[in-house]
Design an enzyme around this catalytic site. Structure first.
Site, PDB file in Angstrom:
ATOM      1  N   VAL A  61       0.935  -1.157  -0.304  1.00  0.00           N
ATOM      2  CA  VAL A  61       0.133   0.365  -0.016  1.00  0.00           C
ATOM      3  C   VAL A  61       1.253   1.270   0.175  1.00  0.00           C
ATOM      4  CG1 VAL A  61      -1.517   1.189   1.325  1.00  0.00           C
ATOM      5  CG2 VAL A  61      -1.538  -1.269   1.715  1.00  0.00           C
ATOM      6  N   GLU A  62       2.116   1.160   0.943  1.00  0.00           N
ATOM      7  CA  GLU A  62       2.755   2.694   1.046  1.00  0.00           C
ATOM      8  C   GLU A  62       3.311   2.394  -0.361  1.00  0.00           C
ATOM      9  OE1 GLU A  62       3.379   4.474   3.189  1.00  0.00           O
ATOM     10  OE2 GLU A  62       2.361   3.452   4.660  1.00  0.00           O
ATOM     11  N   SER A  63       4.272   1.468  -0.470  1.00  0.00           N
ATOM     12  CA  SER A  63       5.074   2.050  -2.525  1.00  0.00           C
ATOM     13  C   SER A  63       4.614   0.842  -2.755  1.00  0.00           C
ATOM     14  CB  SER A  63       6.183   1.682  -1.700  1.00  0.00           C
ATOM     15  OG  SER A  63       6.797   1.008  -1.018  1.00  0.00           O
TER      16      SER A  63
END
Length: 529
Positions: free
Chosen positions: A155-157
């Site tokens: 989700v982050e990167s």
């Protein structure tokens, strides 16, 4: 609860991240209404940059050139099969995870996003997971953390190893600069460990443990990773003290309301990707690597030339070194290479360090570690087209706030061609090139040439002594030396260059130097003959 709030009030760490807004739902609610593609525009208000970025940007990297066709064990096409809500709910209950995996309307929308419009992104992510997930899983296990937290990096990167958000968050765990430093990451103009997957994962593990200790609930801990413990505590208070993610859901920031559902959707899609006709790409680059402890300065170009490696590959495996220098002459530093190249490294170690030494590392002057002020430098940065306050700040390991203050800037855009003042931490290796030493006189040059052709040790010693204006010779057994006083800006490389047949390593060994650091006025023994 009051004790938790007291602790939370001391933590002002916020990791900003865009996400999808969602409606209020009950924990076990199942929305049987299907979401059509035409309705996406009205449903999705915020998207994480990892999802929202054009796939072509995500695929712009050395590692992607080493992707090949999809794996053979599943069917891959652009058709996302329809499944009723009961199937999704059953599958999510079967996933063997510690973190509760809820199925409801919000999670369904996130699943549809990953398995629908962002299918190509998921293929890329699964390809990169072959490289990143084993390391992340090892770190999570070592810290007693649930294995499924690895999907937060998705989700982050999107597992893009060099991603930088438009607000300055970096690396696969998207740490902002102040937060990264709080959790022990080295960040300056030389090294940025937010880009080091192992060090950043260790920092993320510390954060997860602290948040779980505060809230005793994994979904709240995950929410706190996105918006900070203060915002989670505020939502708990507004929900009447309920310590439950779905109960505080309406009171969280919009980004966080979808951050947790996106995490659940990523876990689901990467578990059941074959059922949605999504197959991972096959990675042809080496996912088996080893590390080498480097104790001398080493440039990426030296490694690329001697080990016959693509320099972009070296950057991929070692993204934390911003100036393409492994600073082993400051402190022992880690170099990561494919397993076969680590063997080549040790077989060619001597030639590696000497290769193009003067050209690539002549200006790599370590500063005096005993004086922290020596790490501070003022430099000038000329803005290039497309650069922003955030990209420039991350380039030098400073905050965007400070960069604005130093240059009286507002906003994030800066005109190309403008010169900016930047006060950097050079990481222990001077950023600016040292002053050049005076060129040797014609007489000295002639004497050096004579020394090179002299047939006796006596002639070599006398000529070199004359060239350096340091005639005294020092006898040490059978070896003879001349003494040399170090001047401002000089390095082992520039000194050795004045003595034919003498290498920087010869001088370092003759003087018992643990590193290549020199002090002005230091007397060195220069081996002769």
């Amino acid at each position: 609860m009051s004790a938790i709030r007291t602790i939370i009030s001391l933590l002002s760490i916020i990791i900003p991240f865009a996400a999808i807004s969602a409606q209020d739902v009950d924990d076990d609610a199942v929305d049987t209404t299907l979401v059509s593609p035409q309705q996406y525009d009205s449903i999705i208000d915020y998207l994480p940059e990892s999802i929202n970025d054009d796939i072509s940007k995500l695929l712009d990297g050395w590692h992607v050139r080493h992707f090949s066709k999809a794996e053979d064990f599943c069917i891959d096409d652009e058709t996302d099969p329809y499944f009723p809500d009961s199937v999704y709910k059953m599958r999510m209950k079967k996933m063997p995870f510690v973190v509760p995996m809820t199925y409801n309307a919000t999670v369904r929308k996130c699943i549809d996003l990953y398995s629908g419009r962002r299918r190509s992104t998921i293929r890329y992510i699964m390809g990169m997971a072959y490289y990143f997930f084993p390391m992340i899983e090892q770190k999570l296990d070592a810290n007693g953390l649930p294995d499924e937290l690895k999907y937060l990096a998705v989700v982050e990167s999107a597992l893009n190893p060099v991603v930088q958000s438009h607000k300055g968050a970096c690396g696969i765990w998207q740490f902002m600069l102040p937060t990264g430093k709080v959790y022990g990451l080295e960040i300056n103009s030389l090294v940025d460990e937010r880009y080091d997957p192992e060090r950043a994962t260790e920092a993320a593990c510390k954060y997860f443990k602290e948040m779980y200790d505060l809230f005793d609930d994994w979904l709240l801990a995950i929410a706190a990773y996105n918006c900070g413990p203060g915002n989670v505590d505020k939502a708990i208070r507004r929900a009447g003290g309920k310590m439950d993610f779905w109960a505080i859901f309406p009171y969280l920031p919009k980004e966080t309301r979808s951050y947790v559902p996106l995490f659940m959707a990523a876990a689901y899609v990467m578990t059941y990707h074959c059922d949605h006709n999504i197959c991972p790409v096959r990675t042809d680059f080496s996912v088996t690597t080893d590390t080498i402890v480097v104790n001398r300065a080493l440039h990426f170009d030296q490694i690329a030339d001697i080990l016959k490696m693509d320099k972009e590959a070296i950057r991929f495996y070692n993204p934390q070194y911003k100036r393409e220098i492994v600073p082993g002459n400051i402190q022992p530093s880690i170099l990561r290479l494919p397993l076969d190249k680590t063997r080549d490294f040790f077989e060619n170690e001597a030639s590696l360090y000497e290769h193009r030494l003067e050209e690539l590392l002549a200006n790599c002057t370590p500063v005096d570690p005993g004086n922290p002020e020596n790490r501070k430098e003022k430099i000038t940065h000329k803005v290039k087209s497309g650069e922003t306050v955030y990209t420039i700040a991350n380039l030098y390991g400073v905050t965007a706030q400070n960069l604005r203050r130093w240059n009286s800037l507002s906003g994030s855009r800066v005109a190309a061609g403008r010169n900016l003042r930047v006060y950097i931490d050079n990481g222990g290796l001077a950023y600016s090139a040292p002053k050049k030493t005076a060129a040797p006189t014609q007489q000295a040059a002639t004497q050096n040439a004579s020394a090179k052709n002299a047939s006796t040790t006596q002639n070599v010693s006398a000529t070199s002594a004359s060239a350096t204006s340091k005639p005294p010779q020092i006898a040490d057994g059978k070896q003879k030396y001349v003494s040399y006083e170090v001047k401002q800006g000089e390095t082992l490389y520039s000194i050795a260059k004045q003595y034919p047949g003498v290498s920087p390593q010869n001088i370092q060994d003759a003087n018992g130097l643990a590193t290549s650091k020199l002090r002005i006025g230091q007397i060195l023994k220069i081996p002769q003959g």
